[in-house]
Design a protein around this motif. Structure first.
Motif, PDB file in Angstrom:
ATOM      1  N   ARG A 192      60.269  79.311  29.432  1.00 53.27           N
ATOM      2  CA  ARG A 192      61.713  79.342  29.251  1.00 53.27           C
ATOM      3  C   ARG A 192      62.022  79.622  27.780  1.00 53.27           C
ATOM      4  N   PRO A 193      63.216  80.113  27.469  1.00 50.65           N
ATOM      5  CA  PRO A 193      63.573  80.394  26.066  1.00 50.65           C
ATOM      6  C   PRO A 193      63.681  79.115  25.249  1.00 50.65           C
ATOM      7  N   THR A 194      63.506  79.260  23.953  1.00 51.33           N
ATOM      8  CA  THR A 194      63.603  78.119  23.048  1.00 51.33           C
ATOM      9  C   THR A 194      64.171  78.562  21.709  1.00 51.33           C
ATOM     10  N   VAL A 195      64.559  77.575  20.928  1.00 51.97           N
ATOM     11  CA  VAL A 195      64.959  77.773  19.538  1.00 51.97           C
ATOM     12  C   VAL A 195      63.872  77.184  18.652  1.00 51.97           C
ATOM     13  N   LEU A 196      63.533  77.890  17.586  1.00 51.43           N
ATOM     14  CA  LEU A 196      62.670  77.362  16.535  1.00 51.43           C
ATOM     15  C   LEU A 196      63.536  77.047  15.324  1.00 51.43           C
ATOM     16  N   LEU A 197      63.707  75.760  15.025  1.00 53.49           N
ATOM     17  CA  LEU A 197      64.392  75.354  13.800  1.00 53.49           C
ATOM     18  C   LEU A 197      63.345  75.314  12.683  1.00 53.49           C
ATOM     19  N   VAL A 204      60.411  72.463  16.278  1.00 52.17           N
ATOM     20  CA  VAL A 204      60.904  72.063  14.954  1.00 52.17           C
ATOM     21  C   VAL A 204      59.808  72.310  13.920  1.00 52.17           C
ATOM     22  N   ASP A 205      59.978  73.333  13.119  1.00 50.34           N
ATOM     23  CA  ASP A 205      59.084  73.710  12.023  1.00 50.34           C
ATOM     24  C   ASP A 205      57.621  73.731  12.454  1.00 50.34           C
ATOM     25  N   GLY A 206      57.358  74.375  13.554  1.00 46.83           N
ATOM     26  CA  GLY A 206      56.000  74.513  14.051  1.00 46.83           C
ATOM     27  C   GLY A 206      55.998  75.272  15.355  1.00 46.83           C
ATOM     28  N   GLY A 207      54.811  75.538  15.861  1.00 44.88           N
ATOM     29  CA  GLY A 207      54.676  76.208  17.140  1.00 44.88           C
ATOM     30  C   GLY A 207      54.407  77.684  17.052  1.00 44.88           C
ATOM     31  N   VAL A 208      54.694  78.291  15.891  1.00 42.67           N
ATOM     32  CA  VAL A 208      54.479  79.721  15.682  1.00 42.67           C
ATOM     33  C   VAL A 208      53.422  79.895  14.602  1.00 42.67           C
ATOM     34  N   GLY A 209      52.347  80.607  14.923  1.00 41.26           N
ATOM     35  CA  GLY A 209      51.319  80.880  13.932  1.00 41.26           C
ATOM     36  C   GLY A 209      51.745  81.998  12.994  1.00 41.26           C
ATOM     37  N   PHE A 210      51.047  82.126  11.888  1.00 42.48           N
ATOM     38  CA  PHE A 210      51.319  83.207  10.939  1.00 42.48           C
ATOM     39  C   PHE A 210      50.003  83.605  10.284  1.00 42.48           C
ATOM     40  N   GLY A 265      56.421  72.917  35.220  1.00 45.67           N
ATOM     41  CA  GLY A 265      57.322  72.193  36.107  1.00 45.67           C
ATOM     42  C   GLY A 265      57.903  70.928  35.513  1.00 45.67           C
ATOM     43  N   LEU A 266      57.362  70.494  34.360  1.00 49.74           N
ATOM     44  CA  LEU A 266      57.849  69.272  33.720  1.00 49.74           C
ATOM     45  C   LEU A 266      59.038  69.520  32.804  1.00 49.74           C
ATOM     46  N   VAL A 267      59.315  70.780  32.488  1.00 49.25           N
ATOM     47  CA  VAL A 267      60.181  71.103  31.349  1.00 49.25           C
ATOM     48  C   VAL A 267      61.531  71.634  31.812  1.00 49.25           C
ATOM     49  N   SER A 268      62.594  70.940  31.378  1.00 45.34           N
ATOM     50  CA  SER A 268      63.953  71.414  31.654  1.00 45.34           C
ATOM     51  C   SER A 268      64.584  72.054  30.427  1.00 45.34           C
ATOM     52  N   GLY A 269      64.014  71.820  29.254  1.00 48.05           N
ATOM     53  CA  GLY A 269      64.509  72.390  28.009  1.00 48.05           C
ATOM     54  C   GLY A 269      63.417  72.283  26.968  1.00 48.05           C
ATOM     55  N   LEU A 270      63.541  73.077  25.899  1.00 49.92           N
ATOM     56  CA  LEU A 270      62.480  73.149  24.900  1.00 49.92           C
ATOM     57  C   LEU A 270      63.082  73.425  23.526  1.00 49.92           C
ATOM     58  N   LEU A 271      62.599  72.685  22.520  1.00 52.59           N
ATOM     59  CA  LEU A 271      63.027  72.894  21.134  1.00 52.59           C
ATOM     60  C   LEU A 271      61.825  72.721  20.220  1.00 52.59           C
ATOM     61  N   PRO A 274      62.323  88.203  21.056  1.00 49.39           N
ATOM     62  CA  PRO A 274      63.634  87.639  20.692  1.00 49.39           C
ATOM     63  C   PRO A 274      64.374  87.028  21.870  1.00 49.39           C
ATOM     64  N   HIS A 275      63.981  87.382  23.087  1.00 40.67           N
ATOM     65  CA  HIS A 275      64.610  86.781  24.263  1.00 40.67           C
ATOM     66  C   HIS A 275      63.958  85.442  24.624  1.00 40.67           C
ATOM     67  N   LEU A 276      62.806  85.150  23.986  1.00 36.41           N
ATOM     68  CA  LEU A 276      62.059  83.941  24.310  1.00 36.41           C
ATOM     69  C   LEU A 276      62.133  82.895  23.204  1.00 36.41           C
ATOM     70  N   VAL A 277      62.103  83.348  21.936  1.00 38.29           N
ATOM     71  CA  VAL A 277      62.130  82.434  20.790  1.00 38.29           C
ATOM     72  C   VAL A 277      63.175  82.919  19.794  1.00 38.29           C
ATOM     73  N   ARG A 278      64.133  82.062  19.502  1.00 42.03           N
ATOM     74  CA  ARG A 278      65.184  82.400  18.542  1.00 42.03           C
ATOM     75  C   ARG A 278      65.027  81.530  17.301  1.00 42.03           C
ATOM     76  N   PRO A 279      64.489  82.084  16.198  1.00 40.89           N
ATOM     77  CA  PRO A 279      64.325  81.286  14.982  1.00 40.89           C
ATOM     78  C   PRO A 279      65.661  81.050  14.289  1.00 40.89           C
ATOM     79  N   GLU A 280      65.849  79.835  13.775  1.00 43.50           N
ATOM     80  CA  GLU A 280      67.053  79.507  13.007  1.00 43.50           C
ATOM     81  C   GLU A 280      66.642  78.746  11.753  1.00 43.50           C
ATOM     82  N   ARG A 281      66.989  79.286  10.617  1.00 42.27           N
ATOM     83  CA  ARG A 281      66.688  78.644   9.331  1.00 42.27           C
ATOM     84  C   ARG A 281      67.592  77.439   9.126  1.00 42.27           C
TER      85      ARG A 281
END
Length: 300
Positions: free
Chosen positions: A232-237, A130-136, A122-128, A263-270
């Motif tokens: 909500r969807p986000t972009v991973l830079l 930056v070079d983190g957040g996804v494990g590998f 409920g706190l979040v109106s948008g999400l971005l 892909p509908h939830l996280v869109r990676p961008e190099r």
């Protein structure tokens, strides 16, 4: 750029379990502007977001806490861990009356932002991210401490070092490959905020135990799974280059494919031409991050 050309942030204190959290705030030029809540990396501090604040240019307020165990929050005790940071962020939003925020994080801060969004949607109106957040996938046969050292070894070693004066600390960082072509007054201000103590025994404000606990916690199912449960969807830079400016960054197409992101939830961008640090503290990287935050805030 030869000097900092944006106003220094306000520094606030927010009550959290165990004490007070130091919070930096760059106010917007007009009341009612969107608010960005920005979370730093595992051995960083809130001033790592100063150049992004500069590029926001007063169109949004940027709030950047020093996370528990770092910077001005270095004396805060545990419990540490990503969930503890996420709940601290909920306290910051409530105490400062921020309402719904655009949430972002860099490196470990991106993992924290993802988990904050899951625990407090409920706190979040948008999400971005930056070079983190996804494990590998990580090498087998390594215990968590070995893995943390392998990934952030130079940063970990710094935490047990002492420095005779601020010039020595500056020289330490200027020799870091990631900053060889990107030193600036912005970077200098950010690294100097990390120093505590007195000459000739200055040291990093980061608590080794906090870094260790947070680093291990990032490998846990709760934290790694957050990016698959986002509200909500986000972009991973993601930065093209790594922590030591090496050609292999934390992410590449193969690692991101292995993460099986929705892909509908996280869109990676190099992001070409930047490393793990300069995607945030370099001018081009900070400009891109600010632009994407304004898009998330509806101010494209």
């Amino acid at each position: 750029m030869t000097e900092l050309d944006c106003a220094p942030p306000e520094e606030l204190r927010v009550p959290v379990p165990g004490g007070e959290l130091a919070v930096l705030r760059w106010p917007a030029a007009a009341p009612g502007a969107p608010v960005v809540l920005a979370l730093h990396g595992i051995t960083a501090n809130g001033l790592s977001w100063a150049r992004v604040a500069h590029h926001l240019a007063g169109r949004a307020t940027l709030v950047a806490p020093d996370l528990r165990g770092r910077g001005g929050s270095g004396e805060l005790p545990g419990p540490y861990g990503i969930a503890a940071h996420a709940d601290d962020m909920a306290a910051v939003v409530k105490e400062l009356g921020l309402g719904r925020v655009v949430l972002t994080g860099h490196s470990m801060g991106a993992f924290t932002a993802a988990l904050t969004a899951v625990r407090h949607p409920g706190l979040v109106s948008g999400l971005l991210l930056v070079d983190g957040g996804v494990g590998f996938p990580v090498p087998t046969g390594m215990d968590p401490d070995e893995l943390i050292t392998a990934v952030i070894g130079p940063a970990m070693r710094r935490l047990s070092m002492t420095f005779p004066d601020r010039d020595a600390y500056r020289a330490f960082w200027q020799s870091h490959p990631a900053f060889a072509e990107a030193w600036s007054p912005w970077v200098d201000a950010y690294i100097q905020r990390d120093l505590v103590g007195a000459e000739p025994e200055l040291r990093s404000s980061c608590r080794i135990e906090a870094v260790r606990v947070d680093g291990i916690d990032q490998l846990g199912e709760q934290v790694l799974g957050a990016v698959h449960r986002l509200p909500r969807p986000t972009v991973l830079l993601w930065a093209e280059r790594g922590l030591m400016d090496e050609p292999q960054g934390l992410y590449d197409e193969q690692r991101l494919a292995a993460a099986q992101l929705d892909p509908h939830l996280v869109r990676p961008e190099r992001v070409p031409g930047v490393n793990h640090y300069t995607i945030l503290v370099g001018d081009e990287g900070a400009h891109l991050v600010a632009r994407r935050l304004l898009t998330e805030a509806g101010l494209a």
